[in-house]
Design an enzyme around this catalytic site. Sequence first.
Site, PDB file in Angstrom:
ATOM      1  N   LYS A   1       9.020   8.525  -7.804  1.00 20.51           N
ATOM      2  CA  LYS A   1       9.377   7.113  -7.623  1.00 20.51           C
ATOM      3  C   LYS A   1      10.604   6.856  -8.486  1.00 20.51           C
ATOM      4  CE  LYS A   1       7.633   2.454  -7.078  1.00 20.51           C
ATOM      5  NZ  LYS A   1       6.435   1.601  -6.948  1.00 20.51           N
TER       6      LYS A   1
ATOM      7  N   ASN B   1      -1.801  -0.010   7.056  1.00 19.06           N
ATOM      8  CA  ASN B   1      -2.754  -0.033   5.954  1.00 19.06           C
ATOM      9  C   ASN B   1      -3.668  -1.243   6.094  1.00 19.06           C
ATOM     10  OD1 ASN B   1      -4.056   0.505   3.531  1.00 19.06           O
ATOM     11  ND2 ASN B   1      -2.551  -0.604   2.314  1.00 19.06           N
ATOM     12  N   SER B   2      -4.951  -0.980   6.280  1.00 18.85           N
ATOM     13  CA  SER B   2      -5.940  -2.061   6.432  1.00 18.85           C
ATOM     14  C   SER B   2      -6.269  -2.618   5.054  1.00 18.85           C
ATOM     15  CB  SER B   2      -7.205  -1.532   7.114  1.00 18.85           C
ATOM     16  OG  SER B   2      -6.883  -0.913   8.335  1.00 18.85           O
TER      17      SER B   2
ATOM     18  N   TYR C   1      -9.658   0.179   5.268  1.00 18.94           N
ATOM     19  CA  TYR C   1      -9.864  -0.620   4.063  1.00 18.94           C
ATOM     20  C   TYR C   1     -10.812   0.122   3.119  1.00 18.94           C
ATOM     21  CZ  TYR C   1     -11.715  -4.342   1.094  1.00 18.94           C
ATOM     22  OH  TYR C   1     -12.118  -5.101   0.028  1.00 18.94           O
TER      23      TYR C   1
ATOM     24  N   GLY D   1       0.788  -1.226   0.000  1.00 24.56           N
ATOM     25  CA  GLY D   1       0.000   0.000   0.000  1.00 24.56           C
ATOM     26  C   GLY D   1       0.821   1.276   0.000  1.00 24.56           C
TER      27      GLY D   1
ATOM     28  N   THR E   1       9.311  -0.724 -11.545  1.00 21.33           N
ATOM     29  CA  THR E   1       9.217  -1.912 -12.386  1.00 21.33           C
ATOM     30  C   THR E   1       7.747  -2.110 -12.744  1.00 21.33           C
ATOM     31  OG1 THR E   1       8.974  -3.405 -10.483  1.00 21.33           O
ATOM     32  CG2 THR E   1      11.211  -2.980 -11.267  1.00 21.33           C
TER      33      THR E   1
ATOM     34  N   ILE F   1      -0.762   3.960  -2.331  1.00 22.34           N
ATOM     35  CA  ILE F   1      -1.986   4.537  -1.770  1.00 22.34           C
ATOM     36  C   ILE F   1      -1.651   5.553  -0.683  1.00 22.34           C
ATOM     37  CG2 ILE F   1      -4.098   4.055  -0.460  1.00 22.34           C
ATOM     38  CD1 ILE F   1      -4.215   3.154  -3.354  1.00 22.34           C
TER      39      ILE F   1
END
Length: 249
Positions: A31, A188-189, A216, A13, A35, A16
């Site tokens: 970033k 991170n759920s 989530y 995650g 890849t 996100i």
Amino acid sequence: MAIFITGTDTNVGKTIISTWICLHLGWGYFKPIQTGGNSDSDFVSSTTGVPAYDSVFSFPDPIAPHVAAKMSGSSIDILKIQLPEYRKSLSNKINSIPTTEHGRSKFISATTQTKYWEKENNKIVIEGAGGVLVPLQENGTKMVDLIQHLNVPVIIVSRSTLGAINHTLLTLEALQAREIKVLGIVINSMCEDFLDYNSKAIAEYGSTEILATFPYLKEVTRDSILSVQMGDSMKALLESTLKCKNSLL
């Protein structure tokens, strides 16, 4: 200045959480090693409207960086990776273009938007590939070496699922062994079954702060990510960390 988002694993995650920070604080995104194409940079840029800097090394195959580089007939040299340079604004080209509350344009080319943004806000979220010990070169260079080279503080993204305690504590130890500053953990759920004891154990045994618990999301969209509020304490920590970093330059 910048913060580095790493994770306890791949697909944990990081993108996100990077998007979440960029949306709430209006920071740019970088970033350096990708890849599987440029999907992460494209997602963050299109979702947030902030500049996504070009990757220094990008490979088409969604596999470990050192393998992807070898398959492409090249290699990753971390000395070629630097924080994006700040360029002059092209404000004369964007005065008539709609902007967001952060002063970022909604409809503008990536190059022009980046140059304008850099004048107003030079804070960057750097996202790593995989975890901190993922190899980048066959000589043993790892992601943690890149973090050390860039000399930026780190936020660790961890899962809420079984196994997260071990993975997170191992990640913390690897960073602390290099004397890399860890700002804290974002849990991170990744599913609806959230294991609350993970957070407590990580904070206690890792002697670190849980900065946030990200819920989530059944659908990952701009609105759903933006709806997740960022606590004032986390905002203050990030802003103060970068102010402190700036004052040392």
